[in-house]
Write a protein that holds these residues in place. Sequence first.
Motif, short mmCIF file in Angstrom:
data_model
loop_
_atom_site.label_atom_id
_atom_site.label_comp_id
_atom_site.label_asym_id
_atom_site.label_seq_id
_atom_site.Cartn_x
_atom_site.Cartn_y
_atom_site.Cartn_z
N MET A 1 0.81 -1.14 -0.05
CA MET A 1 0.00 -0.14 0.03
C MET A 1 0.90 1.28 0.01
SD MET A 1 -2.90 1.31 2.77
CE MET A 1 -3.75 -0.26 2.72
N GLY A 2 0.67 2.16 -0.92
CA GLY A 2 1.60 3.31 -1.03
C GLY A 2 1.13 4.53 0.19
N ILE A 3 1.85 5.56 0.37
CA ILE A 3 1.56 6.50 1.04
C ILE A 3 0.15 6.84 0.93
CG2 ILE A 3 2.22 8.83 1.81
CD1 ILE A 3 5.10 8.16 1.62
N SER A 4 -0.13 7.37 -0.34
CA SER A 4 -1.37 8.06 -0.67
C SER A 4 -2.72 7.27 -0.29
CB SER A 4 -1.72 8.44 -2.37
OG SER A 4 -1.33 7.16 -2.90
N ALA A 5 -2.55 5.83 -0.50
CA ALA A 5 -3.50 4.82 -0.07
C ALA A 5 -3.71 4.81 1.48
CB ALA A 5 -3.34 3.51 -0.70
N LYS A 6 -2.48 4.91 2.08
CA LYS A 6 -2.49 4.71 3.67
C LYS A 6 -3.31 5.85 4.17
CE LYS A 6 1.68 2.13 4.16
NZ LYS A 6 3.11 2.03 4.30
N LEU A 7 -2.86 7.14 3.44
CA LEU A 7 -3.35 8.42 4.08
C LEU A 7 -4.88 8.53 3.75
CD1 LEU A 7 -2.61 11.01 5.37
CD2 LEU A 7 -2.10 11.81 2.90
N ARG A 8 -5.44 7.89 2.84
CA ARG A 8 -7.10 7.87 2.61
C ARG A 8 -7.64 7.05 3.58
NH1 ARG A 8 -5.48 7.43 -3.18
NH2 ARG A 8 -5.62 5.16 -3.11
N ASN A 147 2.22 6.10 12.18
CA ASN A 147 3.69 6.29 12.67
C ASN A 147 4.42 5.98 11.25
OD1 ASN A 147 3.74 7.35 15.14
ND2 ASN A 147 3.18 5.41 15.81
N SER A 148 4.11 5.14 10.39
CA SER A 148 4.88 4.79 9.27
C SER A 148 4.89 5.91 8.03
CB SER A 148 4.38 3.78 8.64
OG SER A 148 3.10 3.59 7.91
N ILE A 149 3.57 6.81 8.13
CA ILE A 149 3.82 7.91 6.97
C ILE A 149 4.08 9.29 7.45
CG2 ILE A 149 2.40 6.40 5.51
CD1 ILE A 149 0.11 8.17 6.32
N LEU A 150 3.61 9.49 8.68
CA LEU A 150 3.73 11.03 9.18
C LEU A 150 5.02 11.47 9.22
CD1 LEU A 150 0.94 11.34 12.02
CD2 LEU A 150 0.99 12.33 9.74
N PRO A 151 5.98 10.70 9.71
CA PRO A 151 7.28 11.35 9.71
C PRO A 151 7.89 11.71 8.28
CG PRO A 151 7.38 9.61 11.05
CD PRO A 151 6.04 9.56 10.12
N THR A 152 7.56 10.98 7.06
CA THR A 152 7.87 11.01 5.71
C THR A 152 7.12 12.45 5.51
OG1 THR A 152 8.34 8.80 5.52
CG2 THR A 152 8.01 10.20 3.50
#
Length: 225
Positions: A1-8, A147-152
């Motif tokens: 799952m990419g960052i955009s999908a995780k964010l959605r 936690n896996s995407i917010l720092p990025t």
Amino acid sequence: MGISAKLRVLMHSSGFKRFFAIRLLCQSGDGMFQAALATLFFFSAQSQGSPGAIALALFAMLAPFTIVGPFVGVFIDRWPRRNIIVVTDSIRLALTVLIVIAIVTSGITPVVYVIAMLALALNRFLLAALGASLPRVVSSEQLLLANSILPTIGAAATGIGALVGVMLGLVLPVGNARDAATLALAGVVFASSIVVALGFGRDELGPTHHELTNSEKLSVGGVLR
């Protein structure tokens, strides 16, 4: 799952949407602020790039993270984190205004370096409070995902903010007005973060009773030891 999908997936939570907006505003504003300081300290005619001025500027920009970093945990579990975000960004906004006034009226003086150090130190405090608040806006099942995407994304926001600050510096003519404009833009972003953070209830971001109890075991003296 990419960052955009995780964010959605995470954006289904209204609390996370507000929290995400605060993080983007805080870190993009900090990027603009640091870009403005770098231009002011290293490339302005006032600083003249002397070895002493460069050493002082590096100390002002790097020392706060070393000095303040170890102590943030003493406080972020004792005070309402919503208030930490609001008060911290309010102080950063006030300090940014003071720097603008100082460089327009007096140029780069030791006072500017001191104010810059305070503002950068507050950024470290703010990021720690945001990190501790995350479990209050997402479910435990989504915490690892967040936690896996917010720092990025936060780092990217800082970079974009810095790029905006640099581009603004390239467009405007060299001088006090250019430095003041970039700092003023950072101040506007800090003010926006305050408005968004006020949408949370006073205790909505924690700390919990358990965190308050554990915080009593940690003190400034203990950190020093």
